[in-house]
Design a protein around this motif. Structure first.
Motif, short mmCIF file in Angstrom:
data_model
loop_
_atom_site.label_atom_id
_atom_site.label_comp_id
_atom_site.label_asym_id
_atom_site.label_seq_id
_atom_site.Cartn_x
_atom_site.Cartn_y
_atom_site.Cartn_z
N ASP A 103 0.39 -1.85 -11.36
CA ASP A 103 -0.23 -2.54 -10.23
C ASP A 103 0.74 -2.71 -9.07
OD1 ASP A 103 -2.64 -2.77 -11.53
OD2 ASP A 103 -2.23 -4.79 -12.32
N ASN A 104 2.01 -3.07 -9.39
CA ASN A 104 2.98 -3.26 -8.34
C ASN A 104 3.32 -1.96 -7.63
OD1 ASN A 104 5.00 -5.05 -6.95
ND2 ASN A 104 6.43 -3.60 -7.86
N LEU A 105 3.44 -0.88 -8.38
CA LEU A 105 3.75 0.42 -7.77
C LEU A 105 2.60 0.91 -6.91
CD1 LEU A 105 5.49 2.24 -10.77
CD2 LEU A 105 6.56 1.12 -8.79
N ARG A 106 1.36 0.65 -7.34
CA ARG A 106 0.20 1.02 -6.51
C ARG A 106 0.18 0.20 -5.23
NH1 ARG A 106 -2.72 1.82 -11.62
NH2 ARG A 106 -3.17 -0.42 -11.66
N ASP A 107 0.53 -1.08 -5.34
CA ASP A 107 0.58 -1.92 -4.14
C ASP A 107 1.66 -1.45 -3.18
OD1 ASP A 107 -1.49 -3.48 -5.02
OD2 ASP A 107 -0.21 -5.05 -5.88
N LEU A 108 2.81 -1.04 -3.73
CA LEU A 108 3.88 -0.52 -2.89
C LEU A 108 3.42 0.71 -2.09
CD1 LEU A 108 7.07 -0.73 -5.16
CD2 LEU A 108 6.67 -1.93 -3.01
N ALA A 109 2.74 1.60 -2.77
CA ALA A 109 2.25 2.81 -2.11
C ALA A 109 1.23 2.47 -1.03
CB ALA A 109 1.65 3.76 -3.14
N LEU A 110 0.33 1.54 -1.34
CA LEU A 110 -0.71 1.17 -0.38
C LEU A 110 -0.11 0.47 0.84
CD1 LEU A 110 -3.74 1.09 0.21
CD2 LEU A 110 -3.85 -1.11 -0.99
N GLN A 111 0.82 -0.45 0.61
CA GLN A 111 1.46 -1.15 1.71
C GLN A 111 2.24 -0.20 2.61
OE1 GLN A 111 3.86 -4.22 -0.12
NE2 GLN A 111 2.11 -5.04 -1.25
N SER A 112 2.80 0.83 2.01
CA SER A 112 3.59 1.79 2.79
C SER A 112 2.73 2.71 3.64
CB SER A 112 4.45 2.65 1.84
OG SER A 112 5.32 1.86 1.08
N SER A 113 1.49 2.95 3.22
CA SER A 113 0.67 3.98 3.86
C SER A 113 0.35 3.66 5.31
CB SER A 113 -0.61 4.20 3.06
OG SER A 113 -1.38 3.01 2.98
N PHE A 114 0.07 2.40 5.64
CA PHE A 114 -0.32 2.04 7.00
C PHE A 114 0.84 2.25 7.98
CE2 PHE A 114 -2.66 -0.88 4.08
CZ PHE A 114 -3.92 -0.28 4.21
N LEU A 115 2.01 1.74 7.61
CA LEU A 115 3.18 1.94 8.47
C LEU A 115 3.57 3.40 8.53
CD1 LEU A 115 5.49 0.82 10.19
CD2 LEU A 115 6.76 0.36 8.07
N ALA A 116 3.38 4.12 7.43
CA ALA A 116 3.77 5.53 7.39
C ALA A 116 3.01 6.36 8.41
CB ALA A 116 3.54 6.10 5.99
N VAL A 117 1.72 6.07 8.59
CA VAL A 117 0.93 6.82 9.56
C VAL A 117 1.46 6.60 10.97
CG1 VAL A 117 -1.38 7.07 10.57
CG2 VAL A 117 -1.12 6.81 8.10
N ILE A 118 1.81 5.36 11.30
CA ILE A 118 2.37 5.06 12.62
C ILE A 118 3.73 5.72 12.78
CG2 ILE A 118 3.08 3.20 14.18
CD1 ILE A 118 1.19 1.34 12.66
N ALA A 119 4.56 5.62 11.74
CA ALA A 119 5.91 6.16 11.81
C ALA A 119 5.92 7.68 11.93
CB ALA A 119 6.71 5.73 10.56
#
Length: 327
Positions: free
Chosen positions: A47-63
């Protein structure tokens, strides 16, 4: 007997500096994951690793868009406000269907990026000034649309847009897949096309790029349009995930995007960088925030302190490595 040649110490040092500059963030990320994995029992949970990936995805698109801009030697300070504006427009457009909910923010945010590119390319204005003005414009437009935050646009329950933010494939959020697809396309664009080579040439030496006959002005216009569009798309994904357009969203996000790009090895002076490095930078920043949350006894404000200190260290190391390579 076959003669072998050994590179002189200066060349070996420069080669090591170059590798460290490109792969240093990845090494730190791997070490950080290993330490967190064995230190915090909850860190390695699915669950934590999935949350990490999801949280990263939004900033990743901008970056991703910021990576292109910085490699070209520019900067885009407007992405945070454009990101928030895209989310509000997506939530507002969701009442008219999925197509409007996606196209409306992409068109408006892409138009803001297009104006940035035209002003920078045609009038030779500094990107810092132009995009700072766009930051204020997008934030002002956002406040006007929401009556200074008094009006909240929500995504209707059951709307097709929600799947983009809350849907899952094999237990992993859809935004993660979309971010990976965009990064794959971005890597191909940067490394396998003439446009990508023009970006590197522009960041390396703009005057030389002009003498080579490269379309410098057109490249800048496309880059800033792409950056605005990607920021708007990140807003679409966030609105779909949160089920509403959040007015205060995106404050300081432009600094987060710049920091992860630089942490990933892209030079602020332009001319060098990779999308993979940016992805590593995003994951590293998310890892630091997650570790602070795992500690639990630290105030959440320390996330900003640690991230800022880490960025400063990375920039200093980059400067030292660049100086070492030149010497």
């Amino acid at each position: 007997m076959i003669a072998t040649t050994v590179a002189p110490p200066s060349e070996r040092g420069a080669a090591f500096a170059a590798v460290l500059q490109r792969q240093g963030a990845a090494v730190v990320l791997v070490l950080g994951v290993l330490v967190a994995w064995f230190t915090f029992p909850r860190f390695g949970s699915a669950d934590n690793l999935r949350d990490l990936a999801l949280q990263s995805s939004f900033l990743a698109v901008i970056a991703l868009g910021m990576t292109f801009v910085i490699i070209s030697g520019g900067i885009d300070l407007s992405v945070g406000s454009v990101y928030a504006l895209g989310g509000v427009l997506a939530a507002y457009g969701s009442r008219y269907g999925l197509v409007v909910a996606i196209l409306l923010p992409l068109v408006v945010c892409g138009l803001i990026g297009l104006i940035n590119g035209l002003l920078i390319a045609r009038t030779k204005m500094a990107p810092f000034i132009v995009t700072l003005a766009s930051l204020l414009f997008a934030r002002g437009l956002l406040l006007a649309l929401t009556n200074e935050g008094a009006t909240t646009y929500k995504v209707e329950p059951g709307a097709a847009l929600l799947w983009l933010g809350q849907g899952k494939i094999f237990g992993i959020g859809v935004p993660v897949y979309l971010a990976l697809i965009l990064f794959g396309l971005g890597g191909l664009l940067l490394r396998r096309t003439r446009f990508g080579q023009s970006i590197f040439a522009l960041g390396g030496a703009e005057q030389s790029a002009l003498l080579m006959g490269l379309p410098v002005a057109r490249t800048k216009i496309v880059l800033y349009t792409l950056s605005g569009t990607l920021a708007g798309f990140a807003g679409v994904l966030t609105a779909a995930y949160l089920q509403s357009g959040v007015t205060v969203l995106g404050v300081g996000t432009e600094l987060d995007a710049i920091s992860v790009v630089v942490i990933g090895g892209t030079l602020l002076t332009g001319g060098a960088g990779t999308v993979i490095g940016t992805l590593v930078g995003v994951l590293l920043k998310t890892l630091i925030q997650n570790v602070i949350n795992q500690v639990g006894t630290l105030d959440s404000n320390y996330q900003t302190v640690v991230s800022g200190a880490f960025l400063l260290v990375v920039v200093v190391i980059q400067r030292l490595l660049a100086r070492s390579r030149r010497s």
